[in-house]
Design a protein around this motif. Structure first.
Motif, PDB file in Angstrom:
ATOM      1  N   ALA A 169      58.382  69.368 -59.795  1.00 13.25           N
ATOM      2  CA  ALA A 169      58.118  70.705 -60.323  1.00 13.25           C
ATOM      3  C   ALA A 169      58.877  71.774 -59.536  1.00 13.25           C
ATOM      4  O   ALA A 169      59.427  72.710 -60.123  1.00 13.25           O
ATOM      5  N   LEU A 170      58.914  71.638 -58.228  1.00 12.50           N
ATOM      6  CA  LEU A 170      59.632  72.616 -57.398  1.00 12.50           C
ATOM      7  C   LEU A 170      61.137  72.572 -57.685  1.00 12.50           C
ATOM      8  O   LEU A 170      61.780  73.616 -57.827  1.00 12.50           O
ATOM      9  N   LEU A 171      61.675  71.384 -57.769  1.00  7.33           N
ATOM     10  CA  LEU A 171      63.109  71.247 -58.042  1.00  7.33           C
ATOM     11  C   LEU A 171      63.462  71.752 -59.441  1.00  7.33           C
ATOM     12  O   LEU A 171      64.555  72.274 -59.662  1.00  7.33           O
ATOM     13  N   ALA A 172      62.536  71.643 -60.368  1.00  6.92           N
ATOM     14  CA  ALA A 172      62.784  72.100 -61.736  1.00  6.92           C
ATOM     15  C   ALA A 172      62.928  73.620 -61.819  1.00  6.92           C
ATOM     16  O   ALA A 172      63.662  74.125 -62.668  1.00  6.92           O
ATOM     17  N   VAL A 173      62.250  74.343 -60.942  1.00  8.83           N
ATOM     18  CA  VAL A 173      62.315  75.815 -60.989  1.00  8.83           C
ATOM     19  C   VAL A 173      63.315  76.398 -59.994  1.00  8.83           C
ATOM     20  O   VAL A 173      63.576  77.602 -60.017  1.00  8.83           O
ATOM     21  N   ALA A 174      63.885  75.566 -59.129  1.00  9.32           N
ATOM     22  CA  ALA A 174      64.848  76.046 -58.130  1.00  9.32           C
ATOM     23  C   ALA A 174      66.248  76.159 -58.738  1.00  9.32           C
ATOM     24  O   ALA A 174      66.664  75.319 -59.524  1.00  9.32           O
ATOM     25  N   ASP A 175      66.960  77.216 -58.363  1.00 16.35           N
ATOM     26  CA  ASP A 175      68.345  77.383 -58.792  1.00 16.35           C
ATOM     27  C   ASP A 175      69.258  76.407 -58.066  1.00 16.35           C
ATOM     28  O   ASP A 175      70.299  76.019 -58.580  1.00 16.35           O
ATOM     29  N   ASP A 176      68.864  76.012 -56.862  1.00 19.68           N
ATOM     30  CA  ASP A 176      69.664  75.131 -56.015  1.00 19.68           C
ATOM     31  C   ASP A 176      68.711  74.157 -55.324  1.00 19.68           C
ATOM     32  O   ASP A 176      67.720  74.597 -54.730  1.00 19.68           O
ATOM     33  N   PRO A 177      68.974  72.858 -55.373  1.00 16.57           N
ATOM     34  CA  PRO A 177      68.088  71.887 -54.711  1.00 16.57           C
ATOM     35  C   PRO A 177      67.946  72.131 -53.204  1.00 16.57           C
ATOM     36  O   PRO A 177      66.947  71.730 -52.605  1.00 16.57           O
ATOM     37  N   ASP A 178      68.917  72.804 -52.599  1.00 18.71           N
ATOM     38  CA  ASP A 178      68.833  73.118 -51.174  1.00 18.71           C
ATOM     39  C   ASP A 178      67.747  74.147 -50.876  1.00 18.71           C
ATOM     40  O   ASP A 178      67.426  74.386 -49.708  1.00 18.71           O
ATOM     41  N   HIS A 179      67.197  74.762 -51.913  1.00 22.36           N
ATOM     42  CA  HIS A 179      66.146  75.756 -51.726  1.00 22.36           C
ATOM     43  C   HIS A 179      64.765  75.108 -51.689  1.00 22.36           C
ATOM     44  O   HIS A 179      63.755  75.793 -51.643  1.00 22.36           O
ATOM     45  N   VAL A 180      64.728  73.769 -51.720  1.00 14.41           N
ATOM     46  CA  VAL A 180      63.482  72.999 -51.594  1.00 14.41           C
ATOM     47  C   VAL A 180      63.684  71.996 -50.468  1.00 14.41           C
ATOM     48  O   VAL A 180      64.566  71.157 -50.531  1.00 14.41           O
ATOM     49  N   ARG A 181      62.870  72.113 -49.437  1.00 11.18           N
ATOM     50  CA  ARG A 181      62.963  71.211 -48.281  1.00 11.18           C
ATOM     51  C   ARG A 181      61.614  70.569 -48.025  1.00 11.18           C
ATOM     52  O   ARG A 181      60.584  71.114 -48.387  1.00 11.18           O
ATOM     53  N   THR A 182      61.638  69.420 -47.368  1.00 11.15           N
ATOM     54  CA  THR A 182      60.387  68.775 -46.974  1.00 11.15           C
ATOM     55  C   THR A 182      60.182  68.979 -45.475  1.00 11.15           C
ATOM     56  O   THR A 182      61.120  69.193 -44.722  1.00 11.15           O
ATOM     57  N   GLN A 183      58.921  68.887 -45.087  1.00 15.41           N
ATOM     58  CA  GLN A 183      58.576  68.934 -43.666  1.00 15.41           C
ATOM     59  C   GLN A 183      57.329  68.099 -43.458  1.00 15.41           C
ATOM     60  O   GLN A 183      56.706  67.655 -44.415  1.00 15.41           O
ATOM     61  N   ARG A 184      56.959  67.881 -42.214  1.00 16.21           N
ATOM     62  CA  ARG A 184      55.797  67.066 -41.833  1.00 16.21           C
ATOM     63  C   ARG A 184      55.832  65.691 -42.485  1.00 16.21           C
ATOM     64  O   ARG A 184      54.886  65.254 -43.125  1.00 16.21           O
ATOM     65  N   GLY A 185      56.978  65.046 -42.364  1.00 13.94           N
ATOM     66  CA  GLY A 185      57.118  63.690 -42.890  1.00 13.94           C
ATOM     67  C   GLY A 185      57.107  63.616 -44.408  1.00 13.94           C
ATOM     68  O   GLY A 185      56.757  62.599 -44.972  1.00 13.94           O
ATOM     69  N   GLY A 186      57.479  64.707 -45.071  1.00 18.34           N
ATOM     70  CA  GLY A 186      57.532  64.729 -46.527  1.00 18.34           C
ATOM     71  C   GLY A 186      56.213  65.048 -47.195  1.00 18.34           C
ATOM     72  O   GLY A 186      56.078  64.891 -48.409  1.00 18.34           O
ATOM     73  N   THR A 187      55.233  65.515 -46.432  1.00 13.36           N
ATOM     74  CA  THR A 187      53.926  65.819 -47.020  1.00 13.36           C
ATOM     75  C   THR A 187      53.765  67.292 -47.370  1.00 13.36           C
ATOM     76  O   THR A 187      52.771  67.678 -47.986  1.00 13.36           O
ATOM     77  N   GLU A 188      54.712  68.124 -46.957  1.00 16.49           N
ATOM     78  CA  GLU A 188      54.716  69.550 -47.275  1.00 16.49           C
ATOM     79  C   GLU A 188      56.133  69.952 -47.669  1.00 16.49           C
ATOM     80  O   GLU A 188      57.093  69.256 -47.354  1.00 16.49           O
ATOM     81  N   PHE A 189      56.228  71.076 -48.333  1.00 16.09           N
ATOM     82  CA  PHE A 189      57.531  71.589 -48.746  1.00 16.09           C
ATOM     83  C   PHE A 189      57.747  72.983 -48.202  1.00 16.09           C
ATOM     84  O   PHE A 189      56.811  73.774 -48.111  1.00 16.09           O
ATOM     85  N   LEU A 190      58.984  73.266 -47.843  1.00 17.51           N
ATOM     86  CA  LEU A 190      59.422  74.620 -47.520  1.00 17.51           C
ATOM     87  C   LEU A 190      60.349  75.023 -48.646  1.00 17.51           C
ATOM     88  O   LEU A 190      61.298  74.304 -48.955  1.00 17.51           O
ATOM     89  N   VAL A 191      60.057  76.164 -49.276  1.00 18.53           N
ATOM     90  CA  VAL A 191      60.854  76.590 -50.412  1.00 18.53           C
ATOM     91  C   VAL A 191      61.241  78.056 -50.263  1.00 18.53           C
ATOM     92  O   VAL A 191      60.588  78.820 -49.554  1.00 18.53           O
ATOM     93  N   ALA A 192      62.297  78.420 -50.970  1.00 20.94           N
ATOM     94  CA  ALA A 192      62.704  79.823 -51.023  1.00 20.94           C
ATOM     95  C   ALA A 192      61.593  80.611 -51.723  1.00 20.94           C
ATOM     96  O   ALA A 192      60.892  80.071 -52.589  1.00 20.94           O
ATOM     97  N   PRO A 193      61.415  81.876 -51.357  1.00 26.64           N
ATOM     98  CA  PRO A 193      60.328  82.664 -51.956  1.00 26.64           C
ATOM     99  C   PRO A 193      60.350  82.704 -53.484  1.00 26.64           C
ATOM    100  O   PRO A 193      59.308  82.607 -54.123  1.00 26.64           O
ATOM    101  N   TYR A 194      61.535  82.804 -54.100  1.00 23.16           N
ATOM    102  CA  TYR A 194      61.590  82.851 -55.562  1.00 23.16           C
ATOM    103  C   TYR A 194      61.119  81.535 -56.180  1.00 23.16           C
ATOM    104  O   TYR A 194      60.546  81.521 -57.271  1.00 23.16           O
ATOM    105  N   VAL A 195      61.345  80.419 -55.473  1.00 24.88           N
ATOM    106  CA  VAL A 195      60.889  79.113 -55.965  1.00 24.88           C
ATOM    107  C   VAL A 195      59.359  79.077 -55.960  1.00 24.88           C
ATOM    108  O   VAL A 195      58.736  78.631 -56.929  1.00 24.88           O
TER     109      VAL A 195
END
Length: 72
Positions: A20-46
């Motif tokens: 879902a996050l990748l579907a709304v992001a303009d660039d896949p680099d604007h979606v990152r994982t953290q804490r072993g892939g259990t959380e996401f860091l995303v750009a504010p617009y995402v």
């Protein structure tokens, strides 16, 4: 990008949230994982788009028609 927003997967689970996050992001680099892939860091617009997409569509409620005294 300096400001990132943390997104926790919740009931949907990690995989569905990532999709879902990748579907709304303009660039896949604007979606990152953290804490072993259990959380996401995303750009504010995402985060904004993701939250908007998750909100249920509000439909106006219809009132039932009143029946008159004659049962019509």
């Amino acid at each position: 990008m300096n400001d990132w927003v943390t997104v926790l997967p919740g009931e949907a689970g990690v995989q569905k949230t990532a999709i879902a996050l990748l579907a709304v992001a303009d660039d896949p680099d604007h979606v990152r994982t953290q804490r072993g892939g259990t959380e996401f860091l995303v750009a504010p617009y995402v985060a904004d788009r993701y939250n908007t997409a998750r909100e249920p569509e509000r439909r106006p409620r219809r009132r039932a028609k009143k029946e008159d005294d004659h049962g019509n």
